[in-house]
Each structure stands twice: as structure tokens, then as C-alpha cells.
Design an enzyme around this catalytic site. Structure first.
Site, PDB file in Angstrom:
ATOM      1  N   ASP A 105       0.833  -1.195   0.000  1.00 13.80           N
ATOM      2  CA  ASP A 105       0.000   0.000   0.000  1.00 13.80           C
ATOM      3  C   ASP A 105       0.872   1.251   0.000  1.00 13.80           C
ATOM      4  OD1 ASP A 105      -2.214  -1.620   0.151  1.00 13.80           O
ATOM      5  OD2 ASP A 105      -2.469  -1.392   2.320  1.00 13.80           O
ATOM      6  N   ARG A 106       0.311   2.349  -0.449  1.00 14.40           N
ATOM      7  CA  ARG A 106       1.052   3.617  -0.498  1.00 14.40           C
ATOM      8  C   ARG A 106       1.659   3.971   0.853  1.00 14.40           C
ATOM      9  NH1 ARG A 106      -1.134   8.878   0.658  1.00 14.40           N
ATOM     10  NH2 ARG A 106       0.330  10.508   0.029  1.00 14.40           N
TER      11      ARG A 106
END
Length: 232
Positions: A56-57
Site C-alpha cells: 500500500d502507499r
């Protein structure tokens, strides 16, 4: 931003991905305009790389990329057959005293279908602070090691929320009161989920790889404030 390289050979490059950095542009993050990890690597090394798996970012840590597109499928077979072991570290709300296995299906954002998912959660350290967080007069946190047996999107974040120990800094599945306390009192606004290590046999060279990503600076700041000491 200089990206830390953990391992490199003729086939792959393994990096320590910073948090708050997208791996590549996607529909789900279409409103984020900052440079992606692939942009930063292209700028630094003048080469194109191809992600073999995802983070995920806001998740930091170990990420494996192929140097040529044809190698992606070769390495993805390891993930699909559970031949790669990934370990994460997380800071979560509340005290976790004993190891537990979370088995709960996770819904895919595109198909909306639920798929089986499994995560092992192992407690490492805990801390109680004399800082009130609604509805209590104190606040409690645990440092945990998370080992996903499956690789569903947002699996670890969903599973920790499922057992009422959401990851600190998770604004989708977490606790807004604890997230706000970390921002206001501890000056930390990121997601405390870090892909700490990855272990696998290289499918092309047969080398056994045990790779570790150092914790980001914001983690070290929390360790200092919590008086946590632990050898990873």
C-alpha cells in the site's frame, strides 16, 4: 528522494520502499499526483523496473521488482505458491498478550467477491501512555509481528481491525481517536505498518535470500518515546 537498495542481481532489485509513496499510478490512487516509486527509481538509475508484488502507499518496507518484464511471472509463482515468507511489523491499538491466527475472508475491491485470508499475529512489546484517548483516560499500544499466509489487498489492515486492534495511522480501517492522538501528541501521521523482511529461494539462481528493511525514522522516534528496545 534516494531509494535504499537491499539486494540486486541481473534479474531483480529489492528496495526499502518509503511510506506515503505509491509504487505506480493506479485507478485507486488517481487523485495522488506525487512521484511514484517507479518514477523515483527511473530518475535515480535511468532504468525501468516491474513490481512483482504490492505494498500500500502508506506501507513501507521490502519490495521486489524485476529488471525485465519477462521475469515478473517467474517470481510471482513463488507468491502464488506461498514459497515466499513475508513478515511485517505493526503498531496497533490495545494490548495483545498472546499469538493469534486471524482467519477471515477479505473482499476484493474490483470483483466484490470474498476470498479466504489468514494472518498470524505475534505480540512483541506493549506500552501504556498517560494520555487520554476517547473514551479512556490512558492509551495502550502493542508492537506486533504479522505473517500473512495469503496476499489479499489490505489484508493485514482489515484483519487487525477485525480483532479490534487496528493499526495506528490507518484512516480507512483504524481508530480515528488514536490516529489523532499520534498526530497531535506524538507528531506522527503515517501508517505504522512496515514490511520488515522477506525470505525465499531465488527461482533463477537458487540463492537463498533473507532480506531485511530498516525501520523508517518515524518508527525510531516512537520507539524512543515508548522506551522500546528490540533487536530485529
Amino acid at each position: 528522494m534516494k531509494i535504499e537498495i537491499l539486494f540486486e542481481d541481473n534479474y531483480i532489485i529489492v528496495v526499502n520502499k518509503p511510506n506515503k509513496i505509491l509504487i505506480h499510478n493506479s485507478y485507486y490512487a488517481r487523485n495522488i499526483k506525487e512521484a511514484t516509486l517507479l518514477d523515483l527509481l527511473k530518475e535515480e538509475f535511468q532504468e525501468n523496473y516491474y513490481p512483482i508484488h504490492r505494498l500500500d502507499r502508506k506501507t513501507s518496507g521490502v519490495l521486489v521488482l524485476a529488471k525485465q518484464k519477462k521475469y515478473v511471472a517467474v517470481f510471482q509463482k513463488l507468491f502464488n505458491s506461498n514459497s515466499i515468507q513475508k513478515k511485517y511489523l505493526g503498531i496497533v491499538r490495545g494490548f495483545i498478550e498472546t499469538p493469534c491466527t486471524i482467519k477471515s475472508p477479505v473482499k476484493h475491491p474490483d470483483t466484490k467477491l470474498y476470498k479466504d485470508a489468514e494472518t498470524l499475529c505475534e505480540p512483541i512489546l506493549n506500552k501504556q501512555l498517560d494520555i487520554a484517548v476517547h473514551p479512556y483516560q490512558t492509551s495502550r499500544y502493542s508492537l506486533v509481528r504479522l505473517k500473512p499466509a495469503t496476499g489479499r489487498m489490505h489484508q493485514l489492515r482489515i484483519h487487525m481491525n477485525k480483532i479490534s486492534h487496528p493499526i495506528v495511522g490507518d484512516y480507512k480501517y483504524g481508530d480515528r481517536f488514536h490516529n489523532r492522538m499520534f498526530e497531535n501528541e506524538l507528531n506522527c501521521d503515517n501508517l505504522f505498518l512496515h514490511a520488515h523482511s522477506i525470505h525465499f529461494e531465488h527461482p533463477l539462481t537458487k540463492e537463498k535470500l533473507d532480506l531485511y528493511a530498516d525501520l523508517p525514522l518515524n518508527w525510531l522516534k516512537i520507539f524512543e518515546k515508548f522506551s522500546w528496545q528490540f533487536e530485529f
